[in-house]
Structure formats: C-alpha cells, structure tokens
Design an enzyme around this catalytic site. Structure first.
Site, PDB file in Angstrom:
ATOM      1  N   TYR A   1       0.859  -1.185   0.000  1.00  0.00           N
ATOM      2  CA  TYR A   1       0.000   0.000   0.000  1.00  0.00           C
ATOM      3  C   TYR A   1       0.895   1.235   0.000  1.00  0.00           C
ATOM      4  O   TYR A   1       1.620   1.488   0.955  1.00  0.00           O
ATOM      5  CB  TYR A   1      -0.910  -0.040   1.231  1.00  0.00           C
TER       6      TYR A   1
ATOM      7  N   LYS B   1      -1.553  -1.473  -3.991  1.00  0.00           N
ATOM      8  CA  LYS B   1      -2.558  -0.420  -4.092  1.00  0.00           C
ATOM      9  C   LYS B   1      -1.801   0.892  -4.091  1.00  0.00           C
ATOM     10  O   LYS B   1      -1.087   1.203  -3.135  1.00  0.00           O
ATOM     11  CB  LYS B   1      -3.523  -0.467  -2.905  1.00  0.00           C
TER      12      LYS B   1
ATOM     13  N   VAL C   1      -9.120  -0.129  -5.268  1.00  0.00           N
ATOM     14  CA  VAL C   1      -9.613  -0.080  -3.894  1.00  0.00           C
ATOM     15  C   VAL C   1     -10.238   1.300  -3.750  1.00  0.00           C
ATOM     16  O   VAL C   1      -9.537   2.306  -3.733  1.00  0.00           O
ATOM     17  CB  VAL C   1      -8.479  -0.292  -2.873  1.00  0.00           C
TER      18      VAL C   1
END
EC number: 4.3.3.7
Length: 299
Positions: free
Chosen positions: A134, A162, A205
């Site tokens: 992330y 992400k 996401v």
C-alpha cells in the site's frame, strides 16, 4: 488468489461515543456485496486504521470476516510502523480468516528504499497469507520506488500493490516493472480508476464505493465489456462525491455522505470532528443531487 475488480475501502462505523459499531459494519458489508463489489477492504486510510488499538483492529477484522462469509475476498490493513508489530498483527489477522493483508509503508520514520525492501521482505517471510503493498506518500511521507516494487513482486506471497499516490505515471511505472510477474496493480485514487484499467491495472480499492457502489462497479464492468463511453460516464459520475472530500478532515465528509445515504456509520474518531456549517450543507446538496439522478446506493 485472483485479485481484481472493485474493492471498497470501507468506513469503520462508530457509535456516538466513538466505539466500533459491529451491527452497522455488517449492514455496510452486506449492502456493498449486494451491489456487486469484488472484495471488501477494511482498516485502510478511510477506515481510520491509525486511530485504533490492536484489540480494536482484531474486533473490526473479525466482524468483517464474519459478515462477508467468504462471499468475496477480505483485505485488512495490517501495517504498523515497526516490522515486528506488523508481523504480530498480520499473523493474528491470518488466524481470523483474513484473505489478504494490506500493508502500508511505515510512516513518520521515512525509511530508505533498501529499508523498505527489507521491511516487506521480512514480513513476507513471516506470514503465510498474501500481501498487498500500500503506497500513499501524501500520508506517510515515503513512496515505494518502482525498482523496489519490482524486487518485492518477486517474493512469493506479495501479490500486488494499491497505489494512492494520485500519479498515473507512478501506476504506469509499477505496471511496467512488474509485467513479467504474477502481480496486480490497483488504483487507490478514485479519479484514476479508468486510467488505471486502460493501462492494464486489475481494478481499484475505492473509497467512493461506500456511497456509490453500483457506479464504481458499473465503471469496471462496462470497461471489461469494451463499453468505453459507458465506463467514462461512470468515472465522471464519481467526481461530485470526490469533490467533497476536501471539505473536512478525512474521512469526515465521506462518513457524512454515507450517513445521509442511510448507513449510520457515525462520527469519525477524535480528534477528527463531524462536518458542520457550509461543509455539511455542501455534502447534503451533493447527496440530494445524486438522489435526483437515481445514483444512490440501494436501500
């Protein structure tokens, strides 16, 4: 595991006393799954992960896993500032039945790229379920370089990233350096979902899916069917909601929008405060405009 599609970054419902509200969390999960999402992502930035104790995080994760009931994959934020704490939390989450660990870069400490690589490598070697990297440099002060992501993509249980940098060139670089690996790149900035899909990204996401799940799912599914004009229309439909995000401290505007749509997610956790005054009026007007267009999530 096949990671793709629209994975809502869900809000964490709280009571008026700022305690976790499991019943509303279950309501939110069911509403999103009924809308056709492809996964559930809890304890991300909009889920206020940084404001909860480990005990609270485990309660939230357990509630989400139970609510999902294996209908879609469950992604849970497991990133802590220290490598050891991240491993400890990750393994506790794995024991609860979480499918994928989302691990943010350490924040405040600003490690080097080599330190970041060693951090994630050590975590990878000490957990037994898939990891999603992330990257959100605006919040952490550090960004995973494409070269570091390329190295990490070779690790067996690091399945993707992400990216919430807001920079499409960064997403393109991640896709380029991992093209020979079984590795997915997901948009973490909702304005870049379609652009990411066009470049070969696997999905997103998406925080906006808390309020407009059908719209975000429609964007993805129309793109998969080659209906580019339709997917561009859906992408534009997200902008009024995204435009309200700057009206208060994250995630106060999104929580208020969700509440006005009928999901009583409650207030943000202190020190963040609920919207009031002109900001509240602007969010209420945005919700009303969506309702007139028939864009509200299903009741």
């Amino acid at each position: 595991m096949n990671i793709q599609g629209i994975i809502p970054a869900i809000l964490t419902p709280l009571t008026e006393k700022e305690h976790f509200h499991p019943e509303v969390a279950t309501q939110l999960v069911n509403r999103l799954i009924d809308s056709g999402v492809h996964g559930i992502f809890a304890l991300g930035t909009n889920g206020e992960f940084h404001l909860f104790s480990e005990e609270e995080k485990l309660q939230i994760a357990e509630t989400v896993v139970k609510a999902v009931g294996r209908r879609v994959p469950v992604f849970i934020g497991a990133g802590e500032n220290s490598t050891e704490a991240t491993i400890r939390l990750s393994n506790k989450l794995a024991d609860l039945g979480v499918d994928v660990l989302s691990i943010i870069t350490p924040y405040f400490v600003a490690p080097t790229q080599e330190e970041l690589y060693e951090h994630f490598r050590h975590i990878s070697e000490n957990v037994n379920i898939p990891i999603l990297l992330y990257n959100i440099p605006s919040r952490t002060g550090v960004s995973l370089a494409p070269e570091t992501v390329a190295r990490l993509s070779a690790l067996p249980n690091v399945l993707g990233i992400k990216d919430s940098s807001g920079n499409i060139e960064n997403i393109k670089a991640y896709l380029d350096v991992t093209k020979d690996e079984d590795f997915v790149v997901l948009a973490g900035t909702d304005s870049l979902i379609l652009d990411t899909l066009k470049l070969g990204g696997a999905g997103a996401v998406a925080a906006t899916a808390n309020v407009l799940p059908e719209t975000v799912v429609g964007l993805y599914e129309s793109f998969q069917k080659g209906k580019l004009d339709e997917s561009e229309h859906f992408q534009k439909q997200l902008q009024p909601l995204r435009a309200t995000f700057g009206l208060g401290t994250l995630p106060a505007p999104l929580k208020k929008a969700a509440e006005l749509y009928g999901i009583p997610v409650g207030p943000p956790r202190s020190p963040v405060k609920e919207l009031s005054g002109e900001a509240l009026e602007a969010v209420a007007q945005m919700v009303e405009d969506y309702r007139k267009q028939g864009k509200a999530a299903k009741e």
